[in-house]
Design an enzyme around this catalytic site. Sequence first.
Site, PDB file in Angstrom:
ATOM      1  N   SER A 132      30.729  99.100  57.140  1.00  0.00           N
ATOM      2  CA  SER A 132      30.288  99.367  55.774  1.00  0.00           C
ATOM      3  C   SER A 132      29.514  98.191  55.209  1.00  0.00           C
ATOM      4  O   SER A 132      29.796  97.025  55.545  1.00  0.00           O
ATOM      5  CB  SER A 132      31.499  99.642  54.880  1.00  0.00           C
ATOM      6  OG  SER A 132      31.146  99.669  53.516  1.00  0.00           O
ATOM      7  N   TYR A 157      39.237  97.617  51.104  1.00  0.00           N
ATOM      8  CA  TYR A 157      38.413  98.464  51.967  1.00  0.00           C
ATOM      9  C   TYR A 157      37.436  97.606  52.767  1.00  0.00           C
ATOM     10  O   TYR A 157      37.313  97.746  53.987  1.00  0.00           O
ATOM     11  CB  TYR A 157      37.661  99.490  51.123  1.00  0.00           C
ATOM     12  CG  TYR A 157      36.605 100.245  51.887  1.00  0.00           C
ATOM     13  CD1 TYR A 157      36.957 101.162  52.872  1.00  0.00           C
ATOM     14  CD2 TYR A 157      35.251 100.050  51.618  1.00  0.00           C
ATOM     15  CE1 TYR A 157      35.984 101.858  53.583  1.00  0.00           C
ATOM     16  CE2 TYR A 157      34.274 100.737  52.322  1.00  0.00           C
ATOM     17  CZ  TYR A 157      34.642 101.645  53.298  1.00  0.00           C
ATOM     18  OH  TYR A 157      33.677 102.332  53.991  1.00  0.00           O
TER      19      TYR A 157
END
Length: 335
Positions: A132, A157
């Site tokens: 990501s 995350y």
Amino acid sequence: MRVLVTGAAGFIGFHVSRHLLARGDKVLGIDSLNDYYAVTLKHARLAELGKDGANSNGGFTFKQVDFSDHVALDAQLDGEHFDRIVHLGAQAGVRYSIENPRAYLQANLAGHLNMIEIGRNRRVEHLVYASSSSVYGGNDTLPFRVEDRVDQPLSLYAATKKADELISETYAHLYRLPQTGLRFFTVYGPWGRPDMAMWLFTKAILEGQPIDVFGEGRMRRDFTYIDDIVAGVVACLDNPPADDGVVKAGGSISPHRIYNIGNSRSEDLNDMISVIEQACGRTATRRLLPMQPGDVRDTFADIGAIQRDLGFEPRTTIADGVPRFVHWYQGYHSA
């Protein structure tokens, strides 16, 4: 090829699976079908994969399993053959990681380890996995380059995705397992996720509700259309990194490379909202709010490495892609 796709009922996993099926590959899809967002949407995606148009060779098999449970995963994959893996399943969402951190520990860390263990034990030819752009944290040097330091994540995350990259590098070094990590930027398009801004804004505008615009609207994102993302994922899948001691994208000398995969355009959030308004034929009431914890103000992908190595060239601007999403959204909710 026979390809194992994790997160096959998810947004990107669905589109990648459909593309692979359309070109004649066999796909074994797995997904836990958890309730992070509406499971009905996930079932609808799976139904699309079962249609003749998307599955012309009858090559799609689906198994519901939580890949973070290694016992259940091994049982479901017993006797199954696959050549390569596209590991797209994960617990997504920056903000949700603040509310429910253990879900990220389980899915993104234990789950990633389980999948690369499957890759190692099955001696797969290549494992492509989702990282990501969140790993860049508060980096204020734009565009983001794969060579940039990524050791100051702003959310759990992001931390789990950076940890996944490190685990993959270890396995590539120890076991020479070819892997490619893809740092996705903001992906949008038909069959997208209901927790993403594009969906939330479209829904609110069509319903005549105000939209929450965080960062007082002073944010920029590298919005990347799903068809461009799929082209990049499949190009990576088809071209495993060589185990030749040459430094790969991301700095590895193991058969492991990391790419940014984005549109290489940083769009003003307010411009994106204006395109949605035009596609919806309505004006939004914008409620300006401060930045949320864990979020970043700007993202912008330097895609030079994947362009050079694989010829990746995103083609879809928000002027073209956003109306396609709005049109799909209206059709999906009128069905």
